[in-house]
Design a protein around this motif. Structure first.
Motif, PDB file in Angstrom:
ATOM      1  N   LYS A  73       0.833  -1.201   0.000  1.00 13.76           N
ATOM      2  CA  LYS A  73       0.000   0.000   0.000  1.00 13.76           C
ATOM      3  C   LYS A  73       0.869   1.253   0.000  1.00 13.76           C
ATOM      4  O   LYS A  73       0.649   2.188  -0.779  1.00 13.76           O
ATOM      5  N   ASN A  74       1.902   1.271   0.848  1.00 14.39           N
ATOM      6  CA  ASN A  74       2.797   2.429   0.914  1.00 14.39           C
ATOM      7  C   ASN A  74       3.554   2.618  -0.392  1.00 14.39           C
ATOM      8  O   ASN A  74       3.776   3.753  -0.830  1.00 14.39           O
ATOM      9  N   ALA A  75       3.981   1.529  -1.029  1.00 14.77           N
ATOM     10  CA  ALA A  75       4.694   1.623  -2.304  1.00 14.77           C
ATOM     11  C   ALA A  75       3.791   2.216  -3.390  1.00 14.77           C
ATOM     12  O   ALA A  75       4.218   3.072  -4.175  1.00 14.77           O
ATOM     13  N   ALA A  78       3.277   5.914  -2.713  1.00 10.81           N
ATOM     14  CA  ALA A  78       4.476   6.666  -3.077  1.00 10.81           C
ATOM     15  C   ALA A  78       4.563   6.847  -4.584  1.00 10.81           C
ATOM     16  O   ALA A  78       4.932   7.924  -5.075  1.00 10.81           O
ATOM     17  N   GLN A  79       4.188   5.812  -5.348  1.00  9.55           N
ATOM     18  CA  GLN A  79       4.195   5.921  -6.811  1.00  9.55           C
ATOM     19  C   GLN A  79       3.177   6.955  -7.276  1.00  9.55           C
ATOM     20  O   GLN A  79       3.448   7.755  -8.174  1.00  9.55           O
ATOM     21  N   LEU A  80       2.002   6.966  -6.662  1.00 10.57           N
ATOM     22  CA  LEU A  80       0.990   7.962  -7.021  1.00 10.57           C
ATOM     23  C   LEU A  80       1.460   9.377  -6.707  1.00 10.57           C
ATOM     24  O   LEU A  80       1.239  10.304  -7.491  1.00 10.57           O
ATOM     25  N   LYS A  81       2.089   9.568  -5.557  1.00  8.28           N
ATOM     26  CA  LYS A  81       2.612  10.899  -5.192  1.00  8.28           C
ATOM     27  C   LYS A  81       3.679  11.338  -6.180  1.00  8.28           C
ATOM     28  O   LYS A  81       3.730  12.505  -6.585  1.00  8.28           O
ATOM     29  N   ALA A  82       4.569  10.411  -6.583  1.00  6.90           N
ATOM     30  CA  ALA A  82       5.614  10.745  -7.556  1.00  6.90           C
ATOM     31  C   ALA A  82       4.994  11.138  -8.894  1.00  6.90           C
ATOM     32  O   ALA A  82       5.436  12.104  -9.538  1.00  6.90           O
ATOM     33  N   GLN A  87       3.528  15.359 -12.765  1.00  9.66           N
ATOM     34  CA  GLN A  87       2.505  16.063 -13.537  1.00  9.66           C
ATOM     35  C   GLN A  87       2.472  17.545 -13.167  1.00  9.66           C
ATOM     36  O   GLN A  87       2.294  18.404 -14.026  1.00  9.66           O
ATOM     37  N   ALA A  88       2.645  17.843 -11.885  1.00  7.24           N
ATOM     38  CA  ALA A  88       2.637  19.238 -11.433  1.00  7.24           C
ATOM     39  C   ALA A  88       3.822  20.001 -11.998  1.00  7.24           C
ATOM     40  O   ALA A  88       3.718  21.185 -12.311  1.00  7.24           O
TER      41      ALA A  88
END
Length: 130
Positions: A73-75, A78-82, A87-88
């Motif tokens: 779940k944490n991995a 972290a991929q989604l945040k990256a 994108q930002a």
């Protein structure tokens, strides 16, 4: 009296009703043919089975798939945040809307739209139109 009834049934309006009924029956008969050559048989093992007993609700059901562990779940987070940060950095950041501006737009939008409709004013054709 009999002659008039006969004319109604066998000619005039009666004839059109009989022809209409015949057309409807032929259309139904033409569409109701069955072709089972390309049909896929339903397997006997699919679907619910009657075991003759009631299910025991005290036994928890089996899960359909393995659940994520905390590390997985944490991995994934972290991929989604990256991905979000990447994108930002391209300029695709989502900006928070100003609630006051949205409330003002909500109050004025209906009146502005009615004014444009009633005056037959098209801002696409006339930029000075308001």
């Amino acid at each position: 009296m009999t002659i008039n009834i006969g004319e109604t049934v066998f000619s005039g309006t009666g004839r059109f009703c009989r022809m209409g009924a015949a057309v409807v029956l032929l259309a139904i008969a033409g569409c109701s043919s069955t072709n089972i050559e390309g049909a896929t048989p339903v397997a006997a093992t699919d679907g619910p089975k009657n075991t003759g007993t009631y299910p025991n609700l005290n036994i928890p059901p089996q899960v359909a798939a393995k659940q994520f562990t905390e590390a997985e779940k944490n991995a994934k987070l972290a991929q989604l945040k990256a991905d979000e940060q990447a994108q930002a950095s391209k300029g695709g950041a989502v900006k928070a809307a100003n609630p006051a501006a949205l409330n003002t737009l909500a109050r004025k939008h209906g009146a502005d739209a009615l004014k444009q409709i009633e005056s037959k004013c098209d801002p696409a054709l006339d930029p000075t139109c308001k």
